[in-house]
Design a protein around this motif. Structure first.
Motif, mmCIF file in Angstrom:
data_model
loop_
_atom_site.group_PDB
_atom_site.id
_atom_site.type_symbol
_atom_site.label_atom_id
_atom_site.label_comp_id
_atom_site.label_asym_id
_atom_site.label_seq_id
_atom_site.Cartn_x
_atom_site.Cartn_y
_atom_site.Cartn_z
ATOM 1 N N MET A 138 0.007 -4.619 13.361
ATOM 2 C CA MET A 138 -0.434 -3.817 12.251
ATOM 3 C C MET A 138 -0.328 -2.012 12.708
ATOM 4 N N LEU A 139 -0.234 -2.030 14.092
ATOM 5 C CA LEU A 139 0.275 -0.618 14.283
ATOM 6 C C LEU A 139 1.208 0.203 13.648
ATOM 7 N N ALA A 140 2.313 -0.583 13.607
ATOM 8 C CA ALA A 140 3.532 -0.179 12.895
ATOM 9 C C ALA A 140 3.189 -0.157 11.196
ATOM 10 N N LEU A 141 2.730 -1.399 10.836
ATOM 11 C CA LEU A 141 2.424 -1.475 9.308
ATOM 12 C C LEU A 141 1.543 -0.610 8.847
ATOM 13 N N ASP A 142 0.593 -0.252 9.537
ATOM 14 C CA ASP A 142 -0.386 0.636 9.168
ATOM 15 C C ASP A 142 0.242 2.143 8.704
ATOM 16 N N LEU A 143 0.992 2.537 9.774
ATOM 17 C CA LEU A 143 1.680 3.931 9.651
ATOM 18 C C LEU A 143 2.679 3.887 8.130
ATOM 19 N N LEU A 144 3.081 2.471 7.951
ATOM 20 C CA LEU A 144 4.130 2.519 6.970
ATOM 21 C C LEU A 144 3.271 2.462 5.357
ATOM 22 N N ALA A 145 1.865 2.108 5.435
ATOM 23 C CA ALA A 145 1.464 1.603 4.463
ATOM 24 C C ALA A 145 1.672 2.446 3.008
ATOM 25 N N SER A 146 1.792 3.800 3.215
ATOM 26 C CA SER A 146 1.683 4.723 2.191
ATOM 27 C C SER A 146 3.126 4.904 1.786
ATOM 28 N N SER A 147 4.206 4.134 2.473
ATOM 29 C CA SER A 147 5.586 4.727 2.157
ATOM 30 C C SER A 147 6.009 4.326 0.777
ATOM 31 N N GLY A 148 5.728 3.282 0.416
ATOM 32 C CA GLY A 148 6.105 2.706 -0.641
ATOM 33 C C GLY A 148 5.552 3.250 -1.951
ATOM 34 N N ALA A 149 4.175 3.522 -1.817
ATOM 35 C CA ALA A 149 3.660 4.164 -2.994
ATOM 36 C C ALA A 149 3.947 5.629 -3.205
ATOM 37 N N GLN A 150 4.277 6.336 -1.938
ATOM 38 C CA GLN A 150 4.550 7.483 -1.824
ATOM 39 C C GLN A 150 6.205 7.605 -2.762
ATOM 40 N N ILE A 151 7.016 6.835 -2.571
ATOM 41 C CA ILE A 151 8.140 6.718 -3.230
ATOM 42 C C ILE A 151 8.295 6.354 -4.534
ATOM 43 N N ALA A 152 7.105 5.496 -5.021
ATOM 44 C CA ALA A 152 7.094 5.304 -6.342
ATOM 45 C C ALA A 152 6.547 6.572 -7.083
ATOM 46 N N THR A 153 5.625 7.083 -6.641
ATOM 47 C CA THR A 153 5.043 8.298 -7.375
ATOM 48 C C THR A 153 6.123 9.442 -7.266
ATOM 49 N N LEU A 154 7.017 9.644 -6.492
ATOM 50 C CA LEU A 154 7.964 10.505 -6.343
ATOM 51 C C LEU A 154 8.881 10.513 -7.516
ATOM 52 N N LEU A 155 9.012 9.155 -7.917
ATOM 53 C CA LEU A 155 10.221 8.942 -8.923
ATOM 54 C C LEU A 155 9.561 8.970 -10.391
ATOM 55 N N PHE A 156 8.451 8.579 -10.583
ATOM 56 C CA PHE A 156 7.987 8.602 -12.222
ATOM 57 C C PHE A 156 6.862 9.846 -12.328
#
Lengths: 100, 534
Positions: free
Chosen positions: B516-534
């Protein structure tokens, strides 16, 4: 007025010639020149596309490619000189110390 | 015509970690001139200090989600995570290099500058938001590595390794530039989000009849070829075993994780942000869709990546079995691991099309987020594990570069029990046994691939993992069950190497037990990429 396609086709031909040179030449310097030919083929395509889109992005890219190619030349020639000192040859076929 | 942006508009502070490191390195080159030849350890300490500072600077920029330099550069969770991986990897590499360089008689202060240049290249790659930046980062990470591979300049193997890496690397770069030129020709921009918008088109669906399509497909293929070279994917892997064997071992260790992290960061950026919706053949399904219906189609490059990933996993693992030199075996194993990460990249290519209204569609790469998380966690796990494995190989290596054969590991558990135990753990992590970090990475990637419907590829992945157990376990067997014919001391087992091995071991264990240590760090990456595109 030469059409857009002509530039793209010319750049593709140059690129393929360069790629063939890299794969078929045995002299390290000629291989290296072929890589430069490939890069310049890409530059030609970039400049042509840049004109088509009437933007400067492609031309800016070309400047970066030229700069980086110069850095590559510096490192590449140094490596070729080193290998010549040890092997007295720059034929890339003599480079087979490691197999398997 | 061209607006010159003000200094504040460039928003340089989000790019600070990379900029700091690049500037520091330039200064370090000069400072190093004044450090006497027998005290080069100072340069190594300065290098570690700079890396620690860059790591700290990376923390505020981690989740900024801001762009810099006219949207050519972006600092998001993805970039921050790549930075963390590569900075940690570089710190371990410096620890490995200090004594090795000295005892092999190739101690040069420039080595550390070259390493830092390469690191800053990888950091820029992780933050690249534009094809031009991807290209420059690619070169900045590669050119120092060419020199580092040839650093052992009295050894013809090392020279050979350098020139082979150089020729194939330059060849791959030319492919990248030409591919980027074609993508630019098709879309009129080099900015990745803008490429995405240009491809998606006005009504949300790609015009397949468009003549630009052919440029896009060839361009994407050439970019895949170029980055495939960097990450050593089959069939672009020919350089890997020779270069890994010939280069000084710390350089090999860094190449196997750093260059790979950089190559994959570039590939993920281009594929996830730029080209996920590049679908050529919709078939008749789109015409007959009812409003509100959803179908799933593969993007144009998915099949290609699927085949490359499968070939890479099969080839890497099977050839590794027949290797007797552990350094060379790890080279083939690193090819195989590239295959697993490529599987995650292939999972991005599953695109969902929904018909919202007549002539209005939405296309989403729905599995991009889980695939991205899988790939990044895998890279993190692989960095710790592989650097650890190389650290142990190095401690057994003699000053002339020999001592890395399989038989040299015989009876290691009796001579150096702690080192042997850690090596066994690294091998288990490379196989992907639970409680190791390697398991978490493999689990996330297989999960993403299954979600994306790549069932046959997942099966190939699981089977080749089982095959890989054979050659990894062989090292454990040699260490624990065989008796040593040789009794010579492990000359490389110095305090610095020990620290490096322990850091790598701790990383492998901690991320294995607490993913979870690594996954928590990444939690926002996907959402960020999505907001960047649309």
């Amino acid at each position: 007025m030469v059409g857009m396609e002509a530039y793209v086709i010319l750049s593709a031909v140059l690129f393929v010639l360069g790629a063939m040179g890299v794969m078929m030449r045995r002299n390290a310097i000629l291989v290296f020149m072929s890589v430069e030919l490939m890069l310049n083929a890409a530059n030609l395509a970039l400049v042509a596309f840049s004109r088509q889109w009437s933007g400067v992005d492609g031309q800016v890219f070309v400047f970066f490619v030229i700069t980086v190619a110069a850095a590559e030349v510096a490192v590449g020639l140094a490596l070729i000189v080193t290998i010549f000192r040890t092997k007295q040859s720059i034929n890339i076929d003599v480079l087979h110390q490691m197999e398997g | 015509m061209i607006d010159v942006p003000s200094f504040a508009e460039l928003n340089l502070e989000v790019a600070l970690p990379g900029i700091f490191l690049a500037l520091f390195t330039t200064v370090l080159l000069i400072v190093d001139l004044f450090i006497p030849k027998d005290r080069k350890i100072t340069t190594a300490h300065l290098t570690i200090g700079a890396l620690v500072v860059a790591f700290v600077l990376n923390l505020p920029a981690f989740n900024a989600g801001e762009t810099a330099m006219n949207e050519m550069f972006i600092a998001d969770a993805f970039a921050g995570f790549v930075n963390m991986i590569v900075i940690t990897g570089a710190i371990i590499t410096v620890l490995l290099s200090v004594d090795y360089m000295k005892r092999s008689g190739i101690e040069h202060g420039e080595f550390y500058s070259l390493l830092l240049f390469s690191v800053s290249g990888i950091m820029f790659m992780g933050s690249a938001n534009d094809l031009i930046v991807v290209f420059i980062a690619l070169e900045l990470l590669s050119i120092p590595l060419y020199v580092m591979a040839a650093l052992r300049h009295d050894d013809v193997k090392s020279e050979e390794s350098g020139i082979k890496y150089f020729i194939l690397g330059a060849f791959a770069s030319a492919f990248f530039v030409y591919g980027a030129a074609l993508i630019y020709g098709a879309t009129g921009t080099t900015n990745l989000p803008e490429i995405f918008r240009a491809i998606a088109g006005a009504d949300g669906i790609v015009a397949t009849e468009n003549s630009a399509m052919i440029y896009l497909v060839i361009g994407a293929a050439m970019v895949i070829v170029a980055l495939g070279f960097k990450v050593a994917a089959v069939p672009f892997h020919m350089w890997t075993p020779d270069v890994y064997e010939g280069a000084p071992t710390p350089v090999t260790a860094f190449m196997s994780v750093g260059a790979k992290a950089g190559g994959f960061a570039g590939l993920l950026r281009v594929m996830i942000i730029g080209l996920p919706l590049l679908v050529v053949n919709f078939g008749d399904a789109v015409e007959t869709m009812a409003i509100g219906e959803t179908i799933t189609v593969p993007s144009a490059w998915q099949t290609a990546l699927w085949l490359i990933a499968a070939a890479t996993m099969i080839f890497g693992n099977f050839i590794a079995i027949s290797q007797t030199n552990v350094k060379r075996m790890l080279a083939y194993s690193s090819i195989a691991h590239a295959g697993y990460i490529l599987m995650a990249v292939a999972a991005v290519g599953t695109v969902q099309i929904t018909k919202v209204a007549e002539n209005d569609y939405t296309m989403v790469a729905v599995y991009a987020e889980s695939a991205l998380n899988g790939a990044l966690v895998y890279l993190l796990a692989y960095t710790f594990t592989n650097l650890g494995a190389f650290a142990v190989v190095m401690s057994l290596e003699n000053n002339d570069g020999s001592g890395t054969m399989l038989d040299d590991f015989n009876g290691l558990s009796k001579r150096h029990p702690l080192t042997a135990a850690m090596m066994a753990f690294f091998m288990l992590s490379l196989i992907g046994v639970p409680t190791t970090a390697g398991f978490i990475g493999k689990f996330l990637i297989f999960d993403a691939a299954i979600q994306a419907g790549l069932i046959p590829l997942t099966i190939i992945g699981v089977l080749t993992s089982a095959v890989s157990a054979y050659y990894y376990v062989r090292i454990i067997v040699n260490m624990y069950l065989k008796d040593a014919a040789v009794t010579d001391e492990a000359v490389g087992l110095t305090p610095y190497v020990n620290y490096a091995t322990i850091v790598a071991f701790a990383g492998t264990l901690i991320f294995g037990l607490f993913p979870m240590l690594a996954l928590d760090l990444l939690a926002s990456s996907g959402a960020q990429i999505a907001t960047l595109l649309f």
